[in-house]
Scaffold this motif. Sequence first.
Motif, PDB file in Angstrom:
ATOM      1  N   PRO A  43       0.889  -1.257  -0.013  1.00 14.32           N
ATOM      2  CA  PRO A  43      -0.011   0.021  -0.028  1.00 14.32           C
ATOM      3  C   PRO A  43       0.839   1.209  -0.005  1.00 14.32           C
ATOM      4  N   PHE A  44       0.236   2.367  -0.611  1.00 13.57           N
ATOM      5  CA  PHE A  44       1.194   3.752  -0.454  1.00 13.57           C
ATOM      6  C   PHE A  44       1.676   3.999   0.903  1.00 13.57           C
ATOM      7  N   MET A  45       1.038   3.827   1.975  1.00 16.32           N
ATOM      8  CA  MET A  45       1.742   4.101   3.425  1.00 16.32           C
ATOM      9  C   MET A  45       2.954   3.398   3.572  1.00 16.32           C
ATOM     10  N   SER A  46       3.097   2.340   2.987  1.00 18.57           N
ATOM     11  CA  SER A  46       4.325   1.418   3.249  1.00 18.57           C
ATOM     12  C   SER A  46       5.459   1.242   2.164  1.00 18.57           C
ATOM     13  N   LEU A  47       5.329   2.258   1.181  1.00 24.22           N
ATOM     14  CA  LEU A  47       6.188   2.367   0.092  1.00 24.22           C
ATOM     15  C   LEU A  47       7.498   2.932   0.663  1.00 24.22           C
ATOM     16  N   MET A  48       7.621   3.809   1.477  1.00 20.51           N
ATOM     17  CA  MET A  48       8.787   4.325   1.906  1.00 20.51           C
ATOM     18  C   MET A  48       9.533   3.414   2.708  1.00 20.51           C
ATOM     19  N   ALA A  49       8.968   2.822   3.568  1.00 26.06           N
ATOM     20  CA  ALA A  49       9.498   1.620   4.377  1.00 26.06           C
ATOM     21  C   ALA A  49      10.101   0.547   3.684  1.00 26.06           C
ATOM     22  N   ALA A  50       9.284  -0.053   2.545  1.00 25.78           N
ATOM     23  CA  ALA A  50       9.723  -0.937   1.717  1.00 25.78           C
ATOM     24  C   ALA A  50      10.855  -0.651   0.800  1.00 25.78           C
ATOM     25  N   SER A  51      10.739   0.799   0.223  1.00 25.21           N
ATOM     26  CA  SER A  51      11.802   1.114  -0.377  1.00 25.21           C
ATOM     27  C   SER A  51      13.339   1.176   0.233  1.00 25.21           C
ATOM     28  N   ALA A  52      13.451   1.467   1.413  1.00 23.54           N
ATOM     29  CA  ALA A  52      14.699   1.525   2.149  1.00 23.54           C
ATOM     30  C   ALA A  52      15.093   0.163   2.382  1.00 23.54           C
ATOM     31  N   LEU A  53      14.182  -0.736   2.555  1.00 25.06           N
ATOM     32  CA  LEU A  53      14.863  -2.507   2.890  1.00 25.06           C
ATOM     33  C   LEU A  53      15.025  -2.767   1.371  1.00 25.06           C
ATOM     34  N   GLU A  55      16.272  -1.413  -1.211  1.00 26.83           N
ATOM     35  CA  GLU A  55      17.618  -0.724  -1.794  1.00 26.83           C
ATOM     36  C   GLU A  55      18.990  -2.007  -2.002  1.00 26.83           C
ATOM     37  N   GLY A  56      19.166  -1.857  -3.314  1.00 29.80           N
ATOM     38  CA  GLY A  56      20.478  -2.718  -3.442  1.00 29.80           C
ATOM     39  C   GLY A  56      19.973  -3.888  -3.723  1.00 29.80           C
ATOM     40  N   SER A  57      18.772  -4.516  -3.466  1.00 31.36           N
ATOM     41  CA  SER A  57      18.391  -5.981  -3.400  1.00 31.36           C
ATOM     42  C   SER A  57      18.118  -6.531  -4.879  1.00 31.36           C
ATOM     43  N   GLY A  58      17.987  -5.521  -5.884  1.00 32.83           N
ATOM     44  CA  GLY A  58      17.487  -6.273  -7.203  1.00 32.83           C
ATOM     45  C   GLY A  58      16.003  -6.685  -7.152  1.00 32.83           C
ATOM     46  N   ILE A  59      15.112  -6.080  -6.259  1.00 32.53           N
ATOM     47  CA  ILE A  59      13.816  -6.526  -6.244  1.00 32.53           C
ATOM     48  C   ILE A  59      13.010  -5.056  -6.385  1.00 32.53           C
ATOM     49  N   GLY A  60      12.203  -4.872  -7.362  1.00 35.45           N
ATOM     50  CA  GLY A  60      11.445  -3.970  -7.745  1.00 35.45           C
ATOM     51  C   GLY A  60      10.283  -3.765  -6.862  1.00 35.45           C
ATOM     52  N   LEU A  61      10.122  -2.196  -6.879  1.00 34.19           N
ATOM     53  CA  LEU A  61       8.885  -1.648  -5.864  1.00 34.19           C
ATOM     54  C   LEU A  61       7.770  -1.058  -6.773  1.00 34.19           C
ATOM     55  N   GLY A  62       6.704  -1.278  -6.627  1.00 38.98           N
ATOM     56  CA  GLY A  62       5.427  -0.884  -7.265  1.00 38.98           C
ATOM     57  C   GLY A  62       4.378  -0.136  -6.491  1.00 38.98           C
ATOM     58  N   ALA A  63       3.778   0.714  -7.091  1.00 37.49           N
ATOM     59  CA  ALA A  63       2.477   1.143  -6.579  1.00 37.49           C
ATOM     60  C   ALA A  63       1.401   0.609  -7.232  1.00 37.49           C
ATOM     61  N   GLN A  64       0.186   0.521  -6.327  1.00 42.05           N
ATOM     62  CA  GLN A  64      -0.970  -0.045  -6.856  1.00 42.05           C
ATOM     63  C   GLN A  64      -1.901   0.613  -7.620  1.00 42.05           C
ATOM     64  N   ASN A  65      -1.685   1.970  -7.833  1.00 40.32           N
ATOM     65  CA  ASN A  65      -2.303   2.951  -8.435  1.00 40.32           C
ATOM     66  C   ASN A  65      -1.784   4.286  -8.499  1.00 40.32           C
ATOM     67  N   MET A  66      -2.311   5.198  -9.300  1.00 37.99           N
ATOM     68  CA  MET A  66      -2.048   6.599  -9.228  1.00 37.99           C
ATOM     69  C   MET A  66      -2.978   7.551 -10.180  1.00 37.99           C
ATOM     70  N   HIS A  67      -2.742   8.744  -9.987  1.00 37.29           N
ATOM     71  CA  HIS A  67      -3.743   9.622 -10.559  1.00 37.29           C
ATOM     72  C   HIS A  67      -3.075   9.973 -11.830  1.00 37.29           C
ATOM     73  N   TRP A  68      -3.678  10.436 -12.839  1.00 40.40           N
ATOM     74  CA  TRP A  68      -3.062  10.737 -14.109  1.00 40.40           C
ATOM     75  C   TRP A  68      -2.589  12.305 -14.013  1.00 40.40           C
ATOM     76  N   GLU A  69      -3.137  13.081 -13.221  1.00 40.45           N
ATOM     77  CA  GLU A  69      -2.455  14.471 -12.909  1.00 40.45           C
ATOM     78  C   GLU A  69      -1.152  14.789 -12.407  1.00 40.45           C
ATOM     79  N   GLU A  70      -0.388  15.598 -12.900  1.00 40.24           N
ATOM     80  CA  GLU A  70       0.977  15.846 -12.284  1.00 40.24           C
ATOM     81  C   GLU A  70       0.633  16.397 -10.712  1.00 40.24           C
ATOM     82  N   LYS A  71      -0.449  17.150 -10.400  1.00 42.74           N
ATOM     83  CA  LYS A  71      -0.556  17.829  -9.144  1.00 42.74           C
ATOM     84  C   LYS A  71      -2.005  18.610  -9.199  1.00 42.74           C
ATOM     85  N   GLY A  72      -2.355  19.078  -8.045  1.00 43.59           N
ATOM     86  CA  GLY A  72      -3.723  19.779  -7.883  1.00 43.59           C
ATOM     87  C   GLY A  72      -4.572  19.308  -6.890  1.00 43.59           C
TER      88      GLY A  72
END
Length: 255
Positions: A43-53, A55-72
């Motif tokens: 989930p989005f809330m856990s992406l930062m924690a997962a990213s840190a763990l 790093e350098g593992s060769g395992i990719g990290l993905g989000a489950q969804n996103m909006h199409w707009e850049e911001k707003g």
Amino acid sequence: MRKPLVAGNWKMNKTIAETRDLVFTMSMKLRKIEGVEKVICPPFMSLMAASALLEGSGIGLGAQNMHWEEKGAFTGEVSPAMVKELCGYVILGHSERRSYFGETDQTVNRKLLAAQAMDLVPIVCVGETLEQYESKLTREIVSAQTSQSLRDVAPAYAPRMIVAYEPVWAIGTGKASNGPEANDVVKDVIRPALAELFGNETAQAIRVLYGGSVTSANADEFFSQPDIDGALVGGASLKIDEFVAITKAAASTEA
């Protein structure tokens, strides 16, 4: 050759603390498996924690969804740039997003084009409902979803995309499709639709995953099919031994 890929969609499961525990243990086992691309989508809330763990593992990290707009002014949404800060992948158009949140081929396409602009690797989901399946509409529905969701993509970007065939009637039900049947949909419906969009050579280069009640018990059946290039795994991706076994099964198919 299309390199096998296994992605785990955790859906709305695991707190940040639980994510740390699961990723730490799972990544130790996954990083030893070669010959397959591995992606975890918490989930989005856990992406930062997962990213840190990861790093350098060769395992990719993905989000489950996103909006199409850049911001707003889109309360509760997450932009492509926010995803890009932590992730290399993003799931788009999952059947639960289509069913519960009203996403359409058109909104999925807008998100895909935003992913392209941000150089993210999208995992674009397509698949028919039980009613459509029983009405013999699989070909019509899946072809239209593929054509409309993936239109207007730049030819140079197209081979980076990943398509996930997820028969909706098999998601979270424990009722998986079978290998030959799923392979026929990929070979006779999805790849021809991709060929119409990008040409046959590119269509053959795009990886197509199977998703829908994938387990260690049935993974070999799907991965042995020539047009299935891995899996988008739901519930089993939350179980370390299951997900590792599925990943090993995909790795063993690489020639």
